[in-house]
Design a protein around this motif. Structure first.
Motif, PDB file in Angstrom:
ATOM      1  N   ILE A 292      46.475  -2.651 -39.449  1.00 51.02           N
ATOM      2  CA  ILE A 292      45.088  -2.979 -39.161  1.00 51.02           C
ATOM      3  C   ILE A 292      44.679  -2.284 -37.863  1.00 51.02           C
ATOM      4  CG2 ILE A 292      43.425  -4.809 -38.609  1.00 51.02           C
ATOM      5  CD1 ILE A 292      45.199  -6.751 -40.175  1.00 51.02           C
ATOM      6  N   ILE A 293      43.545  -1.620 -37.903  1.00 54.45           N
ATOM      7  CA  ILE A 293      42.933  -1.065 -36.693  1.00 54.45           C
ATOM      8  C   ILE A 293      41.601  -1.770 -36.494  1.00 54.45           C
ATOM      9  CG2 ILE A 293      41.950   0.971 -35.571  1.00 54.45           C
ATOM     10  CD1 ILE A 293      43.898   2.692 -37.185  1.00 54.45           C
ATOM     11  N   ASN A 294      41.469  -2.466 -35.386  1.00 53.59           N
ATOM     12  CA  ASN A 294      40.209  -3.098 -35.014  1.00 53.59           C
ATOM     13  C   ASN A 294      39.575  -2.283 -33.894  1.00 53.59           C
ATOM     14  OD1 ASN A 294      40.412  -5.229 -36.840  1.00 53.59           O
ATOM     15  ND2 ASN A 294      41.571  -6.505 -35.405  1.00 53.59           N
ATOM     16  N   VAL A 295      38.357  -1.826 -34.120  1.00 51.00           N
ATOM     17  CA  VAL A 295      37.699  -0.960 -33.142  1.00 51.00           C
ATOM     18  C   VAL A 295      37.033  -1.811 -32.074  1.00 51.00           C
ATOM     19  CG1 VAL A 295      36.025   0.864 -32.751  1.00 51.00           C
ATOM     20  CG2 VAL A 295      37.403   0.863 -34.848  1.00 51.00           C
ATOM     21  N   SER A 296      37.597  -1.776 -30.875  1.00 55.04           N
ATOM     22  CA  SER A 296      37.015  -2.417 -29.707  1.00 55.04           C
ATOM     23  C   SER A 296      36.278  -1.329 -28.934  1.00 55.04           C
ATOM     24  CB  SER A 296      38.110  -3.079 -28.860  1.00 55.04           C
ATOM     25  OG  SER A 296      37.590  -3.670 -27.703  1.00 55.04           O
TER      26      SER A 296
ATOM     27  N   LYS B 213      33.298  -6.981 -27.781  1.00 54.86           N
ATOM     28  CA  LYS B 213      34.414  -6.040 -27.746  1.00 54.86           C
ATOM     29  C   LYS B 213      35.595  -6.597 -26.951  1.00 54.86           C
ATOM     30  CE  LYS B 213      32.601  -3.008 -30.398  1.00 54.86           C
ATOM     31  NZ  LYS B 213      33.158  -2.808 -31.754  1.00 54.86           N
ATOM     32  N   ALA B 214      35.311  -7.445 -25.953  1.00 51.30           N
ATOM     33  CA  ALA B 214      36.389  -8.136 -25.244  1.00 51.30           C
ATOM     34  C   ALA B 214      37.119  -9.073 -26.199  1.00 51.30           C
ATOM     35  CB  ALA B 214      35.823  -8.909 -24.059  1.00 51.30           C
ATOM     36  N   PHE B 215      36.356  -9.745 -27.062  1.00 50.21           N
ATOM     37  CA  PHE B 215      36.967 -10.602 -28.080  1.00 50.21           C
ATOM     38  C   PHE B 215      37.883  -9.792 -28.992  1.00 50.21           C
ATOM     39  CE2 PHE B 215      37.299 -12.269 -32.297  1.00 50.21           C
ATOM     40  CZ  PHE B 215      37.514 -13.637 -32.130  1.00 50.21           C
ATOM     41  N   VAL B 216      37.379  -8.669 -29.487  1.00 50.74           N
ATOM     42  CA  VAL B 216      38.161  -7.846 -30.416  1.00 50.74           C
ATOM     43  C   VAL B 216      39.459  -7.380 -29.771  1.00 50.74           C
ATOM     44  CG1 VAL B 216      38.198  -5.686 -31.739  1.00 50.74           C
ATOM     45  CG2 VAL B 216      36.147  -7.118 -31.737  1.00 50.74           C
ATOM     46  N   LEU B 217      39.396  -6.976 -28.506  1.00 46.16           N
ATOM     47  CA  LEU B 217      40.588  -6.522 -27.793  1.00 46.16           C
ATOM     48  C   LEU B 217      41.607  -7.652 -27.669  1.00 46.16           C
ATOM     49  CD1 LEU B 217      42.167  -4.463 -26.099  1.00 46.16           C
ATOM     50  CD2 LEU B 217      40.768  -5.144 -24.124  1.00 46.16           C
ATOM     51  N   SER B 218      41.177  -8.808 -27.188  1.00 49.32           N
ATOM     52  CA  SER B 218      42.082  -9.950 -27.005  1.00 49.32           C
ATOM     53  C   SER B 218      42.649 -10.430 -28.337  1.00 49.32           C
ATOM     54  CB  SER B 218      41.323 -11.087 -26.311  1.00 49.32           C
ATOM     55  OG  SER B 218      42.136 -12.232 -26.186  1.00 49.32           O
ATOM     56  N   PHE B 219      41.805 -10.569 -29.320  1.00 47.75           N
ATOM     57  CA  PHE B 219      42.197 -11.020 -30.655  1.00 47.75           C
ATOM     58  C   PHE B 219      43.240 -10.089 -31.267  1.00 47.75           C
ATOM     59  CE2 PHE B 219      41.019 -10.708 -35.287  1.00 47.75           C
ATOM     60  CZ  PHE B 219      41.502 -11.953 -35.692  1.00 47.75           C
ATOM     61  N   SER B 220      42.998  -8.794 -31.180  1.00 44.37           N
ATOM     62  CA  SER B 220      43.892  -7.813 -31.808  1.00 44.37           C
ATOM     63  C   SER B 220      45.250  -7.767 -31.121  1.00 44.37           C
ATOM     64  CB  SER B 220      43.246  -6.428 -31.785  1.00 44.37           C
ATOM     65  OG  SER B 220      41.990  -6.451 -32.434  1.00 44.37           O
ATOM     66  N   GLU B 221      45.265  -7.831 -29.802  1.00 47.78           N
ATOM     67  CA  GLU B 221      46.535  -7.809 -29.081  1.00 47.78           C
ATOM     68  C   GLU B 221      47.354  -9.065 -29.375  1.00 47.78           C
ATOM     69  OE1 GLU B 221      45.780  -5.019 -25.180  1.00 47.78           O
ATOM     70  OE2 GLU B 221      45.172  -7.126 -25.045  1.00 47.78           O
ATOM     71  N   ALA B 222      46.681 -10.197 -29.512  1.00 46.72           N
ATOM     72  CA  ALA B 222      47.391 -11.429 -29.858  1.00 46.72           C
ATOM     73  C   ALA B 222      48.021 -11.326 -31.244  1.00 46.72           C
ATOM     74  CB  ALA B 222      46.434 -12.624 -29.798  1.00 46.72           C
ATOM     75  N   LEU B 223      47.271 -10.789 -32.207  1.00 48.45           N
ATOM     76  CA  LEU B 223      47.814 -10.632 -33.556  1.00 48.45           C
ATOM     77  C   LEU B 223      48.936  -9.604 -33.594  1.00 48.45           C
ATOM     78  CD1 LEU B 223      44.693 -10.807 -35.908  1.00 48.45           C
ATOM     79  CD2 LEU B 223      46.147 -12.654 -35.041  1.00 48.45           C
ATOM     80  N   TRP B 224      48.837  -8.573 -32.776  1.00 48.49           N
ATOM     81  CA  TRP B 224      49.920  -7.581 -32.678  1.00 48.49           C
ATOM     82  C   TRP B 224      51.234  -8.286 -32.353  1.00 48.49           C
ATOM     83  CZ3 TRP B 224      52.896  -6.600 -28.299  1.00 48.49           C
ATOM     84  CH2 TRP B 224      53.757  -5.501 -28.379  1.00 48.49           C
ATOM     85  N   ALA B 225      51.196  -9.205 -31.390  1.00 47.63           N
ATOM     86  CA  ALA B 225      52.405  -9.935 -30.996  1.00 47.63           C
ATOM     87  C   ALA B 225      52.849 -10.914 -32.076  1.00 47.63           C
ATOM     88  CB  ALA B 225      52.169 -10.669 -29.679  1.00 47.63           C
ATOM     89  N   GLU B 226      51.895 -11.573 -32.744  1.00 46.00           N
ATOM     90  CA  GLU B 226      52.227 -12.563 -33.763  1.00 46.00           C
ATOM     91  C   GLU B 226      52.888 -11.948 -34.994  1.00 46.00           C
ATOM     92  OE1 GLU B 226      49.143 -15.231 -35.078  1.00 46.00           O
ATOM     93  OE2 GLU B 226      48.330 -15.461 -33.054  1.00 46.00           O
ATOM     94  N   TYR B 227      52.443 -10.758 -35.387  1.00 44.04           N
ATOM     95  CA  TYR B 227      52.815 -10.237 -36.706  1.00 44.04           C
ATOM     96  C   TYR B 227      53.736  -9.022 -36.693  1.00 44.04           C
ATOM     97  CZ  TYR B 227      49.690 -13.593 -38.761  1.00 44.04           C
ATOM     98  OH  TYR B 227      49.120 -14.778 -39.150  1.00 44.04           O
ATOM     99  N   LYS B 228      54.143  -8.546 -35.519  1.00 46.11           N
ATOM    100  CA  LYS B 228      55.012  -7.365 -35.506  1.00 46.11           C
ATOM    101  C   LYS B 228      56.355  -7.651 -36.160  1.00 46.11           C
ATOM    102  CE  LYS B 228      56.459  -8.093 -30.669  1.00 46.11           C
ATOM    103  NZ  LYS B 228      56.534  -7.461 -29.327  1.00 46.11           N
TER     104      LYS B 228
END
Length: 263
Positions: A134-138, A156-171
């Motif tokens: 998944i690529i989320n454009v912030s 865009k701050a939401f998208v950045l925080s949300f995406s980084e959190a999911l990166w850690a959850e699902y790697k």
């Protein structure tokens, strides 16, 4: 087996560049935007040039449950989405209370709600399969408040925080998730935001505007490396996103206010 990518906001700018680059890499595509004519034109071009299959979904992401509608259409075709690119988004320039509330709420719907909805629905399938990207454009705007683009920067701050959190959850599930943070890029953003004098994009200063194709290649390279985020567009953007590490936030936002104010 040929992979499939779904791209929102695919009719122009970064979204269209994603479609063209992924078509070259032999991905089948699902392209989503509001303009059916532009999507059909892109579909015909890419299918003819690369021999891939392109599915068109004409959908306004500002409508409630738009993400669910897209997901259901994909499932009717029995397609597994290997790569989801949540690119659709827009801004609106001006003092907050001088702009219409409806446009601000539509912005939140497109930039946040539809993105979360699509991520949730497709990520469930990816988790079951043990694969997916998944690529989320912030944006670099996600790293600090932007007066006169207050809601946009906040989304865009939401998208950045949300995406980084999911990166850690699902790697650990074999899923790659990337927050793409471009700076000024060739797109319709200034036109839609009614912000024609965007800093760094003034007439005669076009060298500071990144090409959408370069942003896409940088994003796909970062995704391959399993990065959580990538800031594209050169050293200037790297400086911008790190300012808060060295200066008080009040000083930064006051300086930005002066830069973005249009008298």
């Amino acid at each position: 087996m040929t992979k499939t990518a779904l791209i929102t906001g695919a009719s122009s700018g970064i979204g269209k560049a994603f479609a063209e680059e992924l078509a070259q890499r032999n991905y089948n595509l699902i392209i989503v935007a509001r303009s059916n004519s532009l999507l059909v034109e892109l579909k015909e071009k890419l299918e003819s040039q690369y021999g891939i299959k392109v599915t068109v979904i004409c959908q306004d992401l500002s409508l409630p449950r738009a993400g669910e509608s897209i997901f259901n259409q994909v499932k009717q075709e029995n397609i597994f989405v290997d790569l989801l690119v949540n690119n659709a988004g827009f801004g609106d320039y001006g003092r907050f209370t001088d702009r219409t509330l409806s446009k601000q709420l539509d912005m939140i719907q497109v930039n946040i709600t539809a993105l979360v909805e699509l991520t949730y629905l497709f990520l469930q399938e990816m988790k079951t399969q043990g694969k997916g990207e998944i690529i989320n454009v912030s944006s670099i705007a996600g790293y600090q408040p932007l007066p006169y683009l207050s809601v946009y920067a906040a989304t865009k701050a939401f998208v950045l925080s949300f995406s980084e959190a999911l990166w850690a959850e699902y790697k650990s599930y074999g899923i790659k998730i990337l927050a793409l943070c471009p700076g000024p890029t060739e797109s319709k953003f200034p036109e839609v935001a009614e912000f024609t004098n965007f800093p760094g994009m003034e007439k005669g200063n076009q060298s500071s505007i990144a090409k959408a194709e370069d942003v896409v290649k940088n994003a796909l390279s970062a995704l391959e490396k399993s990065q959580a985020n990538v800031v594209t567009g050169g050293i200037g953007n790297q400086i911008v996103v790190n300012l808060s590490r060295f200066f008080p936030r009040e000083l930064i936002v006051s300086g930005v206010e002066k830069q973005f104010r249009q008298n």
